[in-house]
Design a protein around this motif. Structure first.
Motif, PDB file in Angstrom:
ATOM      1  N   ASP B 187      -1.067   0.165   4.692  1.00 44.26           N
ATOM      2  CA  ASP B 187      -2.018  -0.018   5.538  1.00 44.26           C
ATOM      3  C   ASP B 187      -2.070   0.929   6.562  1.00 44.26           C
ATOM      4  OD1 ASP B 187      -3.728  -0.851   7.787  1.00 44.26           O
ATOM      5  OD2 ASP B 187      -2.893  -3.117   7.664  1.00 44.26           O
ATOM      6  N   VAL B 188      -3.091   2.149   6.661  1.00 43.05           N
ATOM      7  CA  VAL B 188      -2.849   3.346   7.418  1.00 43.05           C
ATOM      8  C   VAL B 188      -3.277   2.800   8.851  1.00 43.05           C
ATOM      9  CG1 VAL B 188      -5.307   4.091   6.887  1.00 43.05           C
ATOM     10  CG2 VAL B 188      -3.288   5.540   7.237  1.00 43.05           C
ATOM     11  N   ASN B 189      -4.003   1.731   9.038  1.00 46.05           N
ATOM     12  CA  ASN B 189      -4.197   1.475  10.427  1.00 46.05           C
ATOM     13  C   ASN B 189      -3.063   1.025  11.171  1.00 46.05           C
ATOM     14  OD1 ASN B 189      -7.070   1.499  11.678  1.00 46.05           O
ATOM     15  ND2 ASN B 189      -7.586   0.820   9.622  1.00 46.05           N
ATOM     16  N   LYS B 192      -1.216   4.037  12.144  1.00 43.10           N
ATOM     17  CA  LYS B 192      -1.867   4.713  13.166  1.00 43.10           C
ATOM     18  C   LYS B 192      -1.584   3.787  14.719  1.00 43.10           C
ATOM     19  CE  LYS B 192      -5.980   6.528  12.286  1.00 43.10           C
ATOM     20  NZ  LYS B 192      -7.532   6.524  11.601  1.00 43.10           N
ATOM     21  N   ASP B 193      -1.837   2.420  14.392  1.00 47.12           N
ATOM     22  CA  ASP B 193      -1.521   1.683  15.796  1.00 47.12           C
ATOM     23  C   ASP B 193      -0.119   1.837  16.280  1.00 47.12           C
ATOM     24  OD1 ASP B 193      -4.001   0.573  15.271  1.00 47.12           O
ATOM     25  OD2 ASP B 193      -3.102  -1.408  14.886  1.00 47.12           O
ATOM     26  N   SER B 196       0.125   5.314  17.552  1.00 49.47           N
ATOM     27  CA  SER B 196      -0.664   5.458  18.903  1.00 49.47           C
ATOM     28  C   SER B 196       0.177   4.908  20.221  1.00 49.47           C
ATOM     29  CB  SER B 196      -1.939   5.163  18.917  1.00 49.47           C
ATOM     30  OG  SER B 196      -2.904   4.995  19.916  1.00 49.47           O
ATOM     31  N   ASP B 197       0.602   3.589  19.985  1.00 47.23           N
ATOM     32  CA  ASP B 197       1.256   2.729  20.770  1.00 47.23           C
ATOM     33  C   ASP B 197       2.457   3.590  21.137  1.00 47.23           C
ATOM     34  OD1 ASP B 197      -0.590   0.998  21.485  1.00 47.23           O
ATOM     35  OD2 ASP B 197       0.114  -0.498  20.086  1.00 47.23           O
ATOM     36  N   TYR B 200       1.770   6.586  23.558  1.00 44.95           N
ATOM     37  CA  TYR B 200       1.463   6.388  24.752  1.00 44.95           C
ATOM     38  C   TYR B 200       2.612   5.884  25.770  1.00 44.95           C
ATOM     39  CZ  TYR B 200      -3.236   7.766  23.760  1.00 44.95           C
ATOM     40  OH  TYR B 200      -4.293   8.822  23.521  1.00 44.95           O
ATOM     41  N   PHE B 267      -4.081  12.490  12.049  1.00 42.86           N
ATOM     42  CA  PHE B 267      -4.035  11.606  13.375  1.00 42.86           C
ATOM     43  C   PHE B 267      -2.864  11.927  14.350  1.00 42.86           C
ATOM     44  CE2 PHE B 267      -2.827   7.700  15.501  1.00 42.86           C
ATOM     45  CZ  PHE B 267      -4.084   7.353  16.229  1.00 42.86           C
ATOM     46  N   ARG B 270      -3.559  15.295  16.208  1.00 39.37           N
ATOM     47  CA  ARG B 270      -4.458  15.141  17.460  1.00 39.37           C
ATOM     48  C   ARG B 270      -3.504  14.555  18.344  1.00 39.37           C
ATOM     49  NH1 ARG B 270      -7.883  11.278  18.646  1.00 39.37           N
ATOM     50  NH2 ARG B 270      -7.830  10.174  16.722  1.00 39.37           N
TER      51      ARG B 270
END
Lengths: 307, 307
Positions: B187-189, B192-193, B196-197, B200, B267, B270
């Motif tokens: 599950d690439v999403n 990425k979640d 990303s979290d 940050y 991703f 970036r």
């Protein structure tokens, strides 16, 4: 190929532009101006048609305060009459629960089916008092005006939560629905899940899929993002972060809409599924509307090979 | 740049190959053969190192029957001794709950820290009886062998469910952990979640992220797919359909692994996040192992610009 033919032949490639009618309080002259400005913006594009929404107060659907206040808008059917200079088809939304059965059948019977298509939308929550239920409205349509192309809504987020949206699509298809329009897509995986499950379910029944039109909307501010959430649009966590931390939320969301279009075009092509796109702006800010028009132009280009 | 330096400098680009030691019942000669065959397969690749897993009976974690029966395997620390011909670093997993504290500290103290890194894994469920908890094991490591590079596991699926995996990563980083290795990503999403979290959250603390190594595994059959589910790997619905209906599940999963790698590389670039990959085969079938080796070769190429 015009929109009606494209949908009747169950082909993909449609690109539509979705808009909300002006506020109910707008003067006749003001309405005329909105209609002219819209046509001037959209005529240079290679669109297949317009979608005109029917806005209801959906506060029953969501107890959280609506980020943009609800404003009564003009009846989409009335607004479409102001768009007589628009020569392409128009898909008129009808929140069927709002209308008397006679009002619906009279309206259906009066439409030029070469120009007007419709999407019937059911109640926004189970508890809402309605004059006509969605199945009853579909029955009235079958009895009075089956030659008018009728669509229905598809909600990838509901599929993610319940896993049965493809069965709802099949049931609506059994009721005569010839195409689907989704709510705004920011979770491309949910959209792919729905395409995939619908594909295999239709195939198992030995039937043909009807086109699914995926709706894209840019998001120019955190307020718009909040509104998307309020509307029930699922934004993946990483994308939420991207948008929140971006120096240019509008540009970032624009890029994401194109990525979504590309991914859905490639995915549906692999499965041989007919899809289209509907570009709208959920916000009314000028920069967002202009970005939507530009997005529609780019999506038309990306769909050109299917047209 | 070798793996140790790459991780110490918190740089991305690592590509590892993950393997399970032979069964505990394998003869000394058989173990030697496995070691030699593995090295012969992997030496032509531009890998940064090997990962050797520590397999425990995780039947407490999942009441569903394990699709591939559990087999006791050789202690990874013992197997690594058989890999003396392998000149690159080895990341030795330790399911810390299995070992006496003295066993762990003795082992830690005996390692050549230029060659051996470790990943400590906690109990597979809260109810499991353990001899050493993960925080206690990390404390023992800090006291006895902090120069050995220590990693920990990261689980994007847990982030999807609870939304706090990035906080677990920060807590592990506070405990001295220098890199993370995920479970298999389909599950690439979710991945990425997590990136990303974590990005940050680290930034908000004014710190630097450590590398996250994402694990990819091909899936050559529906049985392997079932095993992935059993292991807790989330496979998106559309991909599940793709794999189930594919005429060549192995080829389809291989393609998906590369897509996942590409998407995560783009991703994380970036966001400026250091990532690496670990290629394993959760199944022991020859075709799947060979596809894993080929996948590792292709992933090395895709990471070449970072190396």
């Amino acid at each position: 190929m015009d929109l009606r033919q494209r949908i009747s032949e169950r082909r993909g490639g449609a690109v539509l532009f979705g808009m909300t009618p002006p506020r109910a309080t707008t003067s006749a002259e003001g309405v005329q101006q909105v209609a002219e400005r819209t046509m001037a913006r959209l005529e240079p594009l290679d669109l297949d048609g317009l979608i005109v929404y029917d806005i209801t107060d959906e506060s029953d659907r969501n107890p959280v305060e609506r980020p943009f206040p609800f404003m009564e808008t003009l009846d989409p059917a009335a607004f479409v009459d102001e768009l007589e200079g628009w020569k392409k088809p128009v898909v008129v939304y009808r929140c069927v629960g709002k209308y008397e059965p006679e009002h619906l059948t009279t309206w259906l019977g009066a439409q030029d089916t070469n120009r007007v298509l419709s999407v019937f939308v059911g109640a926004s929550s189970r508890d809402k008092q309605v004059q006509v239920t969605l199945p009853k409205a579909q029955e009235l349509w079958r009895e009075t005006s089956p030659e008018l192309l009728l669509g229905a809504v598809a909600i990838p987020e509901r599929h993610l939560a319940k896993g049965d949206e493809h069965e709802r699509l099949l049931a609506k298809q059994d009721a005569g629905v010839g195409f689907f329009v989704t709510q705004v897509v920011y979770d491309v995986n949910a959209a792919k899940d729905l395409i995939s499950d619908y594909h295999y379910a239709v195939k198992a029944r030995g039937e043909e899929p009807v086109p699914i039109i995926f709706t894209l909307s840019v998001c120019g501010s955190l307020k718009t993002l909040e509104f998307l959430h309020w509307l029930g649009v699922k934004v993946p966590r990483w994308l939420q972060n991207d948008l929140e931390h971006s120096e240019d939320t509008l540009a970032r969301s624009y890029e994401q809409c194109l990525d979504t279009a590309d991914e859905l075009i490639a995915f549906s092509a692999r499965l041989g599924m007919p899809i289209g796109f509907n570009i709208e702006s959920v916000a009314v800010r000028k920069a967002e509307i202009e970005a939507s028009v530009e997005l529609a132009r780019e999506v038309c280009e990306r769909m050109a090979h299917l047209r």
